[in-house]
Design an enzyme around this catalytic site. Sequence first.
Site, PDB file in Angstrom:
ATOM      1  N   ASP A 141      -2.100   2.974  19.630  1.00 54.35           N
ATOM      2  CA  ASP A 141      -2.075   1.677  20.671  1.00 54.35           C
ATOM      3  C   ASP A 141      -0.863   1.890  21.472  1.00 54.35           C
ATOM      4  O   ASP A 141      -0.148   2.834  21.448  1.00 54.35           O
ATOM      5  CB  ASP A 141      -2.168   0.626  19.915  1.00 54.35           C
ATOM      6  CG  ASP A 141      -1.763  -0.898  20.252  1.00 54.35           C
ATOM      7  OD1 ASP A 141      -2.615  -0.932  21.336  1.00 54.35           O
ATOM      8  OD2 ASP A 141      -0.886  -1.476  20.177  1.00 54.35           O
ATOM      9  N   ASP A 158       0.530  -1.014  23.760  1.00 46.60           N
ATOM     10  CA  ASP A 158       1.601  -2.367  24.031  1.00 46.60           C
ATOM     11  C   ASP A 158       2.110  -2.773  22.676  1.00 46.60           C
ATOM     12  O   ASP A 158       1.421  -2.925  21.751  1.00 46.60           O
ATOM     13  CB  ASP A 158       0.764  -3.191  24.532  1.00 46.60           C
ATOM     14  CG  ASP A 158       0.053  -3.004  25.937  1.00 46.60           C
ATOM     15  OD1 ASP A 158       0.880  -2.392  26.735  1.00 46.60           O
ATOM     16  OD2 ASP A 158      -0.957  -3.476  26.187  1.00 46.60           O
ATOM     17  N   ASP A 199       0.693  -1.897  16.204  1.00 50.57           N
ATOM     18  CA  ASP A 199       1.589  -3.317  15.862  1.00 50.57           C
ATOM     19  C   ASP A 199       0.879  -4.310  15.529  1.00 50.57           C
ATOM     20  O   ASP A 199       1.309  -5.467  14.966  1.00 50.57           O
ATOM     21  CB  ASP A 199       2.604  -3.616  17.136  1.00 50.57           C
ATOM     22  CG  ASP A 199       1.705  -4.207  18.200  1.00 50.57           C
ATOM     23  OD1 ASP A 199       1.877  -5.464  18.461  1.00 50.57           O
ATOM     24  OD2 ASP A 199       0.930  -3.560  18.782  1.00 50.57           O
TER      25      ASP A 199
END
Length: 244
Positions: free
Chosen positions: A28, A30, A199
């Site tokens: 991922d 961001d 995250d």
Amino acid sequence: MTTNNSANVNSTNKQPAKKVTPYLAVFDLDETLIAADSASLWSAFLVEKGVAPSTLLQEEQELMEAYAKGQMDMDDYMQATLKPMIGMDNTAITALVSEFIVQHIKPALYQDAIERIEWHKRRGDTILVISATGEHLVKPIAHLLGADDAIAINLEQVDGKFTGKTTGTLCYQYGKVIRMKAWLDQQDTAFKGSYGYSDSINDLPLLDAVDRPFAVNPDPALALHAQMNEWTIMDWRHDNNILR
């Protein structure tokens, strides 16, 4: 996602050893590779440059609050944040993105993320960045990081100009899995296995789809899920001197 059985690689028979295919490392973007949300930074940058009105910041903040709860309507988010780009061509957007990356993305990179990517590359693994952000940002950032490829939200262009609309499956929540499977179908390599890093609880479908999931600086919901399922939790630190 494991696509072949490696148990026979060290077989004692006289057959030639099979070529070991690389692993796929899926990241991922961001808050995983960078200590920020690239789309939010981009909106602020467009306001700073006078390309977007200041009201975009409040609208974007409200939408991101819904994202943190896993409740955001991605169509609404993209419609709001792409509006300033309507009518602009690739040359103008590319110039803005290049300036944006230097000013806002490079200082936000996680040192640990850079090192993890390098660890995978030394092993010969394929690096894939997959993000619920527009391709105009994700692809050049992935290139900066040395990724082999990137999957992002596709943006519509007509006569070489952005329309403010998206095309295809949105690369968000389970949409990431759909897009990744389509990408895998196009590859010549049958990967030995897969790693995944994120995250956000929004990426739970993606992390469930890989062989070795890692929760990176996870939000509370993902942290709890990772603990319950004995996933590795990684604490990545930010160094604002990276790649300057």
